[in-house]
Structure formats: C-alpha cells, structure tokens
Design an enzyme around this catalytic site. Sequence first.
Site, PDB file in Angstrom:
ATOM      1  CB  SER A   1      -0.889   0.026   1.242  1.00 37.74           C
ATOM      2  OG  SER A   1      -1.396   1.340   1.399  1.00 37.74           O
TER       3      SER A   1
ATOM      4  CG  HIS B 108      -3.842  -1.880  -1.467  1.00 40.01           C
ATOM      5  ND1 HIS B 108      -4.917  -2.682  -1.770  1.00 40.01           N
ATOM      6  CD2 HIS B 108      -4.235  -1.094  -0.444  1.00 40.01           C
ATOM      7  CE1 HIS B 108      -5.923  -2.398  -0.946  1.00 40.01           C
ATOM      8  NE2 HIS B 108      -5.533  -1.421  -0.129  1.00 40.01           N
TER       9      HIS B 108
ATOM     10  CG  ASP C 220      -5.056   2.017   1.010  1.00 35.89           C
ATOM     11  OD1 ASP C 220      -6.010   1.230   0.942  1.00 35.89           O
ATOM     12  OD2 ASP C 220      -3.917   1.676   1.418  1.00 35.89           O
TER      13      ASP C 220
ATOM     14  CG  MET D 277      -8.295   6.835   2.603  1.00 35.82           C
ATOM     15  SD  MET D 277      -7.210   6.959   4.023  1.00 35.82           S
ATOM     16  CE  MET D 277      -6.615   5.263   4.114  1.00 35.82           C
TER      17      MET D 277
ATOM     18  CG  HIS E 108      -9.242  -0.287  -0.206  1.00 35.45           C
ATOM     19  ND1 HIS E 108      -8.590  -0.445   1.006  1.00 35.45           N
ATOM     20  CD2 HIS E 108     -10.564  -0.301   0.077  1.00 35.45           C
ATOM     21  CE1 HIS E 108      -9.494  -0.538   1.972  1.00 35.45           C
ATOM     22  NE2 HIS E 108     -10.694  -0.449   1.438  1.00 35.45           N
TER      23      HIS E 108
ATOM     24  CG  MET F 166     -11.228   2.903   2.357  1.00 39.17           C
ATOM     25  SD  MET F 166      -9.647   2.943   3.217  1.00 39.17           S
ATOM     26  CE  MET F 166      -8.534   2.915   1.799  1.00 39.17           C
TER      27      MET F 166
ATOM     28  CG  MET G 292     -11.470  -3.299   5.358  1.00 40.49           C
ATOM     29  SD  MET G 292      -9.986  -2.829   4.456  1.00 40.49           S
ATOM     30  CE  MET G 292      -9.051  -1.907   5.685  1.00 40.49           C
TER      31      MET G 292
ATOM     32  CG  ASP H  53      -5.990  -3.145   3.386  1.00 46.69           C
ATOM     33  OD1 ASP H  53      -4.922  -2.841   3.947  1.00 46.69           O
ATOM     34  OD2 ASP H  53      -6.648  -2.344   2.686  1.00 46.69           O
TER      35      ASP H  53
END
Length: 222
Positions: A10, A35, A37, A39, A68, A70, A139, A175
Amino acid sequence: MTLPIRIAPSILASDFSRLGQEVGDVAQAGADWIHLDVMDGHFVSNISFGPDVIKSLRPYTDAFFDCHLMIAPADPYLEAFAKAGCDGITVHVEAGVHLHRSLQTIRSLGKKVGVTLNPATPLSTIENVLDDIDLILVMSVNPGFGGQKFIPAMADKIRAAKALIGNRPIELEVDGGITAETIGAAATAGANVFVAGSAIFKGDSVDTYRQNISALRSAAQR
Ligand code: DX5
Ligand code: ZN
C-alpha cells in the site's frame, strides 16, 4: 481453487513527495500488485489521493493497480478511476445503497470487481453477489489509517469467506496490520492477497523493500 500468493504494497505508507519513484521501486522489489488507498475524509476520517494522482503513477509500472475506494458515494467516481488506469476497483459494502449496481458498473468498465468488508460488516452482506465479483477484501483494521494493529478475530472471518467462495476463482485479500508476524494467520485462514503498508515501506531503498516483501512472502508460504 488455489490462487497465487500476491503481495500488494500500500503506497499510503510511502513517501508522497516521490510517489512515482516509490511505485517503481516497490514493483522492482517484487510487489505483485500495487494497492492504492483512496480516502475521502467522509467515509473514513482521512484524505489521501484521487484519480489524477493514480493516472500520474500509471507509467511507473505495469503491475496490477489494486484500487481500494474508501469513499462514499463511490458510483459517481468509478469511471474516473477506471480511466486513470486502475486494474481492479474495490468498493465497501456501505459505500452506497445499491451495491450490486456498483459492482455491475465496475464490470462494465472492464475492471476486476472487488468488494470489501469492514471488521464489523458481516459476510452475509455479500452472499448474494458472489457471482458478480473477482475479489473479496477483508479489512483487518478499521479503514482510514496505516500502521494499526491486525484484529485477530478477522482470521475467522477470512476462514468463513474462503468457505463461502468455494470453487469460485475469487481472490481473497486481507488489509491492515499485516506484518511477518501476522501474515501467517491470514494465510492459514485462506487469504491469498496480502496488503501491507508500513511493513514494506520501512526503510527507503529498493533493497530494503525487497527484503521486506520476501520476508512477508515466505511467512505467508509457511
Ligand atoms: C487502511 C488501508 C490499508 C493501510 C494498510 O485504511 O486500507 O491499506 O494502508 O497499512 P498497514 O499495512 O500499515 O496496516
Ligand atoms: Zn487498503
């Protein structure tokens, strides 16, 4: 169905001032997937980066971009993430009211379809979409931040997810808090894709990243 072990660094834990180089370095060091992330400061209480940053990273490696999300809602942004060069897009069960429609949209954009469960989200929420997905992400921390501790009870959830998957060719990803100490429990439970941020980006050279990745890989294989 046995899928290969994949280590997915990540980049949340990387040096944001040199993101492109970090992606190139970690890929060279043996990362299977990258990966990403994303957000939004709303679904989770942190803000990271969006599609334009991902697009700028695409030239640095051919490795699979495992995105991913979020964010909530996710639907209005799926096309932008697809166009940015993500290979797989994963949404949270709680990101919108119509999960099945979100998964169909990702499929129609030609991307691998992922769905993710927060620690408190029951597996039953995805029982009816199993034939519409390529990946389940369990998660093992509450999303939003790197460097948190692996929640041991999530090993049972991974085991249950593995049983639910049966013979379907669905990747089972974990993760949060993955280190050489915790990865074994996740692997034994049936996960095959392992996200790790802080455990890989400690140190700042390709050689250190290579050592960190191979330590994780061998602990997962044991
Ligand atoms: C948490 C993110 C994770 C995080 C993992 O919201 O989804 O991918 O970066 O970081 P570590 O490996 O440090 O727990
Ligand atoms: Zn993540």
